[in-house]
Design a protein around this motif. Structure first.
Motif, PDB file in Angstrom:
ATOM      1  N   VAL A   1       1.087  -0.911   0.469  1.00  0.00           N
ATOM      2  CA  VAL A   1       0.197   0.196  -0.612  1.00  0.00           C
ATOM      3  C   VAL A   1       0.775   0.768  -0.425  1.00  0.00           C
ATOM      4  O   VAL A   1       1.836   1.183   1.036  1.00  0.00           O
ATOM      5  CB  VAL A   1      -0.529  -0.104   1.067  1.00  0.00           C
ATOM      6  CG1 VAL A   1      -2.195   1.111   1.369  1.00  0.00           C
ATOM      7  CG2 VAL A   1      -1.566  -1.351   1.421  1.00  0.00           C
ATOM      8  N   GLY A   2       0.669   1.599  -0.783  1.00  0.00           N
ATOM      9  CA  GLY A   2       1.661   3.243  -1.275  1.00  0.00           C
ATOM     10  C   GLY A   2       2.954   3.375  -1.783  1.00  0.00           C
ATOM     11  O   GLY A   2       3.794   2.613  -2.155  1.00  0.00           O
TER      12      GLY A   2
ATOM     13  N   ARG B   1      -2.647   5.565  -3.855  1.00  0.00           N
ATOM     14  CA  ARG B   1      -3.953   6.653  -4.213  1.00  0.00           C
ATOM     15  C   ARG B   1      -3.497   8.027  -5.912  1.00  0.00           C
ATOM     16  O   ARG B   1      -5.322   9.008  -6.196  1.00  0.00           O
ATOM     17  CB  ARG B   1      -4.433   7.491  -3.034  1.00  0.00           C
ATOM     18  CG  ARG B   1      -2.525   8.639  -2.836  1.00  0.00           C
ATOM     19  CD  ARG B   1      -3.299   9.747  -1.456  1.00  0.00           C
ATOM     20  NE  ARG B   1      -2.399  10.226  -1.520  1.00  0.00           N
ATOM     21  CZ  ARG B   1      -1.913  10.894   0.157  1.00  0.00           C
ATOM     22  NH1 ARG B   1      -3.463  10.273   0.721  1.00  0.00           N
ATOM     23  NH2 ARG B   1      -1.041  11.761   0.714  1.00  0.00           N
ATOM     24  N   ARG B   2      -2.412   8.288  -5.169  1.00  0.00           N
ATOM     25  CA  ARG B   2      -1.680   9.082  -6.942  1.00  0.00           C
ATOM     26  C   ARG B   2      -2.127   8.510  -7.696  1.00  0.00           C
ATOM     27  O   ARG B   2      -2.352   7.283  -8.059  1.00  0.00           O
ATOM     28  CB  ARG B   2      -0.357   9.665  -6.026  1.00  0.00           C
ATOM     29  CG  ARG B   2      -0.345  11.064  -5.177  1.00  0.00           C
ATOM     30  CD  ARG B   2       1.746  10.981  -5.099  1.00  0.00           C
ATOM     31  NE  ARG B   2       2.588   9.283  -5.216  1.00  0.00           N
ATOM     32  CZ  ARG B   2       3.644   9.442  -5.421  1.00  0.00           C
ATOM     33  NH1 ARG B   2       4.073  10.835  -6.019  1.00  0.00           N
ATOM     34  NH2 ARG B   2       4.140   7.898  -5.351  1.00  0.00           N
TER      35      ARG B   2
ATOM     36  N   GLY C   1      -4.476   5.819  -8.258  1.00  0.00           N
ATOM     37  CA  GLY C   1      -6.160   5.955  -7.886  1.00  0.00           C
ATOM     38  C   GLY C   1      -6.570   5.444  -6.671  1.00  0.00           C
ATOM     39  O   GLY C   1      -8.057   5.276  -7.436  1.00  0.00           O
ATOM     40  N   GLN C   2      -6.197   4.089  -6.119  1.00  0.00           N
ATOM     41  CA  GLN C   2      -6.341   3.564  -4.894  1.00  0.00           C
ATOM     42  C   GLN C   2      -5.932   4.317  -3.922  1.00  0.00           C
ATOM     43  O   GLN C   2      -5.186   4.379  -3.079  1.00  0.00           O
ATOM     44  CB  GLN C   2      -6.469   2.647  -5.439  1.00  0.00           C
ATOM     45  CG  GLN C   2      -6.195   1.579  -6.656  1.00  0.00           C
ATOM     46  CD  GLN C   2      -7.392   1.559  -7.097  1.00  0.00           C
ATOM     47  OE1 GLN C   2      -8.779   0.731  -6.569  1.00  0.00           O
ATOM     48  NE2 GLN C   2      -7.931   1.948  -8.921  1.00  0.00           N
ATOM     49  N   LEU C   3      -7.478   4.438  -3.099  1.00  0.00           N
ATOM     50  CA  LEU C   3      -7.230   5.509  -1.966  1.00  0.00           C
ATOM     51  C   LEU C   3      -7.369   4.738  -0.462  1.00  0.00           C
ATOM     52  O   LEU C   3      -8.991   3.632  -0.845  1.00  0.00           O
ATOM     53  CB  LEU C   3      -8.065   6.433  -1.347  1.00  0.00           C
ATOM     54  CG  LEU C   3      -8.239   6.590  -0.118  1.00  0.00           C
ATOM     55  CD1 LEU C   3      -7.158   7.737  -0.261  1.00  0.00           C
ATOM     56  CD2 LEU C   3      -9.163   7.976   0.268  1.00  0.00           C
ATOM     57  N   CYS C   4      -6.245   3.494   0.110  1.00  0.00           N
ATOM     58  CA  CYS C   4      -6.940   2.781   0.653  1.00  0.00           C
ATOM     59  C   CYS C   4      -7.408   3.550   1.827  1.00  0.00           C
ATOM     60  O   CYS C   4      -7.098   4.724   3.198  1.00  0.00           O
ATOM     61  CB  CYS C   4      -5.288   2.216   1.349  1.00  0.00           C
ATOM     62  SG  CYS C   4      -5.507   0.840   2.763  1.00  0.00           S
ATOM     63  N   LEU C   5      -8.265   2.770   2.562  1.00  0.00           N
ATOM     64  CA  LEU C   5      -9.009   3.138   3.359  1.00  0.00           C
ATOM     65  C   LEU C   5      -8.801   2.510   5.455  1.00  0.00           C
ATOM     66  O   LEU C   5      -9.949   2.765   6.079  1.00  0.00           O
ATOM     67  CB  LEU C   5     -10.794   2.942   3.800  1.00  0.00           C
ATOM     68  CG  LEU C   5     -11.089   4.008   2.115  1.00  0.00           C
ATOM     69  CD1 LEU C   5     -12.899   3.180   1.851  1.00  0.00           C
ATOM     70  CD2 LEU C   5     -10.888   5.105   1.966  1.00  0.00           C
TER      71      LEU C   5
ATOM     72  N   PHE D   1     -10.429  -0.106  -0.185  1.00  0.00           N
ATOM     73  CA  PHE D   1      -9.692   0.591  -1.120  1.00  0.00           C
ATOM     74  C   PHE D   1     -11.308   1.104  -1.760  1.00  0.00           C
ATOM     75  O   PHE D   1     -11.804   0.914  -2.149  1.00  0.00           O
ATOM     76  CB  PHE D   1      -8.553   0.223  -2.319  1.00  0.00           C
ATOM     77  CG  PHE D   1      -7.758  -0.495  -1.791  1.00  0.00           C
ATOM     78  CD1 PHE D   1      -6.340   0.679  -1.862  1.00  0.00           C
ATOM     79  CD2 PHE D   1      -6.981  -1.350  -1.489  1.00  0.00           C
ATOM     80  CE1 PHE D   1      -5.157  -0.017  -0.860  1.00  0.00           C
ATOM     81  CE2 PHE D   1      -6.392  -2.087  -1.178  1.00  0.00           C
ATOM     82  CZ  PHE D   1      -5.221  -1.156  -0.827  1.00  0.00           C
ATOM     83  N   ARG D   2     -11.073   2.382  -2.141  1.00  0.00           N
ATOM     84  CA  ARG D   2     -11.694   3.276  -3.065  1.00  0.00           C
ATOM     85  C   ARG D   2     -10.803   4.028  -4.342  1.00  0.00           C
ATOM     86  O   ARG D   2      -9.711   4.754  -4.192  1.00  0.00           O
ATOM     87  CB  ARG D   2     -12.086   4.544  -2.200  1.00  0.00           C
ATOM     88  CG  ARG D   2     -13.358   5.220  -2.822  1.00  0.00           C
ATOM     89  CD  ARG D   2     -14.249   6.459  -2.421  1.00  0.00           C
ATOM     90  NE  ARG D   2     -12.737   8.029  -1.719  1.00  0.00           N
ATOM     91  CZ  ARG D   2     -12.547   8.643  -1.500  1.00  0.00           C
ATOM     92  NH1 ARG D   2     -13.248   8.459  -0.110  1.00  0.00           N
ATOM     93  NH2 ARG D   2     -11.897   9.558  -1.324  1.00  0.00           N
ATOM     94  N   ASP D   3     -11.770   3.879  -5.576  1.00  0.00           N
ATOM     95  CA  ASP D   3     -11.307   3.717  -6.911  1.00  0.00           C
ATOM     96  C   ASP D   3     -10.985   5.303  -6.892  1.00  0.00           C
ATOM     97  O   ASP D   3     -13.142   6.106  -6.478  1.00  0.00           O
ATOM     98  CB  ASP D   3     -11.890   2.917  -8.039  1.00  0.00           C
ATOM     99  CG  ASP D   3     -11.353   3.429  -9.584  1.00  0.00           C
ATOM    100  OD1 ASP D   3     -10.704   2.112  -9.496  1.00  0.00           O
ATOM    101  OD2 ASP D   3     -10.863   4.800  -9.878  1.00  0.00           O
TER     102      ASP D   3
END
Ligand SMILES: Cc1cc2nc3c(=O)[nH]c(=O)nc-3n(C[C@H](O)[C@H](O)[C@H](O)COP(=O)(O)OP(=O)(O)OC[C@H]3O[C@@H](n4cnc5c(N)ncnc54)[C@H](O)[C@@H]3O)c2cc1C
Length: 422
Positions: free
Chosen positions: A12-13, A37-38, A132-136, A147-149
């Motif tokens: 992640v990251g 996420r970027r 573009g995948q933000l880990c929640l 994750f949120r796309d």
């Protein structure tokens, strides 16, 4: 569980540690899925973030060498052989970092370094890069990551396989471990913030010595500048948030101009767009993150800033994160098992990361204040003379920056011995 029974690893990251780790794990045959996420920096969409350039030293270089990345990375770097200390009266003196020609540190752009690591990871068939995948964090009552796309807004989970969280100082995965009471975290914010400014090139060339890290130490605060390959320098002002000399007092272009003209006249002359830069650029905060409980059984591990963010005054956060990657690989190669790996990693590594966290805080005083003190300069000179005569004597700064074979915790022990002042 042997290493070969683990089909794949999630990361992640895809910052500095995550991209290097993806490479190292893929080179060992793992199938690696990276979630960031970027947007993809390879598409030329690098986002402006904190610290444009940074100091790369021996510990970081060792991690990059392990992944075979030096040929691609080092041409992007500018060697800095010492700190150029700029006094109030405009005079400047170079204080060498080491006593040998190879004892230099390197200025490198964060975006360039991150991009080449991501490019190299993306060239391997067993690496899947998902931007573009933000880990929640960990899903509710389940040990899978959520994750949120960032484009579709859809929530999804990733395969339940060992996960290494390199999602930086504000780690969402760390928050989940804390919420589950697996980890405890203590965050110690610094009372000083930072702001980046640009010293532009003149006719495409550097306006000061390009092979030095420039410092304008002023006791309670300082300005530093590191060279960029395009002839510019990125300067960073470190200053208290509130009080007599502080960001709080710099509210108008006139305030900023007067402060720089008073405190850093020689730098002021080199920053034509001072007020515009000052108000356009964000004011960043700094601090140390101490985490206990870096792992959830063999399933999740925190690494890099996610486990142990530090203040930047020793230029070691990234170097330490790269060393984390190298150390994890060493332990993996030695033990050839996943069982207990994450637990052993925290056990072996935390004393070292605690040690560099402390030294980084201490180095702030050294950079902004001690370097001006004639007594400090005399002792530094003595230490350099001693180091030339006695190879067993290594000053603390050199142990941290040039001697990756000495673990950080041993640096603290050796430096506190009476015959080895800093
Ligand atoms: C002003 C400043 C100057 C510095 N100078 C130096 C220096 O000279 N030398 C040095 O060695 N170190 C320096 N550092 C420290 C260095 O920046 C960090 O230690 C280093 O970036 C840590 O790497 P990392 O991969 O752990 O975290 P990062 O590089 O922060 O990477 C984290 C990644 O995770 C992604 N991410 C975050 N949250 C999520 C999420 N929820 N889901 C998905 N992805 C996520 C981020 O977008 C990012 O790509 C400096 C730091 C600062 C602030």
């Amino acid at each position: 569980m042997s290493l070969t029974s683990v089909p794949g690893v999630n990361i992640v990251g895809a910052g500095l540690a995550g991209s290097l780790l993806a490479l190292l794990l893929a080179q060992r045959g793992f199938s690696v899925s990276v979630y960031e996420r970027r947007r993809d920096p390879r598409a030329g969409t690098a986002e402006r973030g904190r610290s444009i350039n940074m100091a790369l030293a021996a510990r970081g270089i060792r991690g990059l060498a392990l992944a075979g990345m030096l040929e691609r990375v080092m041409p992007l770097a500018i060697p800095m052989r010492g700190r150029m200390v700029h006094e109030h009266d405009g005079s400047a003196e170079l204080q060498m970092y080491g006593v040998r020609p190879e004892e230099v540190i390197h200025s490198i752009s964060r975006a360039d370094l991150n991009r080449v690591l991501i490019e190299a990871a993306g060239e391997l068939p067993n690496v899947s890069l998902n931007f573009g995948q933000l880990c929640l964090g960990l899903a509710h009552e389940r040990d899978v990551l959520e994750f949120r796309d960032e484009v579709t807004g859809q929530i999804h989970h990733c395969a339940p396989q060992p996960t290494i969280a390199t999602d930086g100082a504000g780690s969402a995965v760390r928050d989940s471990l804390v919420a589950r009471e697996v980890a405890s975290v203590r965050e110690e914010p610094l009372e000083h913030d930072y702001k980046e400014l640009t010293i532009p090139a003149r006719d495409g060339r550097h306006v000061m010595d390009a092979n030095a890290l420039h410092i304008w130490p002023r006791g309670g605060f300082m300005l530093i500048a590191l060279p960029n390959r395009d002839g510019s320098f990125t300067a960073t002002l470190f200053l208290a948030r509130a009080g007599e000399n502080s960001f709080e007092r710099l509210q108008s272009p006139g305030d900023v101009d007067a402060f720089f003209a008073r405190e850093f006249p020689s730098a002021r002359a080199l920053i034509p767009d001072l007020a515009r830069d000052f108000f356009a650029n964000p004011q960043g905060s700094l601090g140390t993150v101490y985490t206990r409980g870096w792992h959830l059984d063999g399933e999740v591990l925190l690494l890099g800033d996610a486990a142990h963010a530090i203040v930047p005054f020793h230029g070691q956060g990234m170097n330490c994160a790269f060393e984390d990657c190298a150390e994890l690989m060493r332990m993996m190669d030695e033990h050839q098992r996943w069982d207990g790996l994450f637990e052993a990693f925290e056990f072996e590594r935390r004393p070292d990361t605690d040690a560099i966290a402390q030294m980084a805080l201490e180095n702030y005083r050294e950079m902004r204040e001690a370097v001006l003190d004639p007594e400090y300069r005399r002792k530094k000179k003595e230490a350099e003379d001693l180091e030339r005569k006695d190879p067993n004597f290594i000053p603390r700064y050199s142990m941290v920056m040039f001697h990756p074979e000495i673990p950080y915790r041993q640096v603290v022990e050796r430096a506190s011995a009476p015959q080895n002042p800093r």
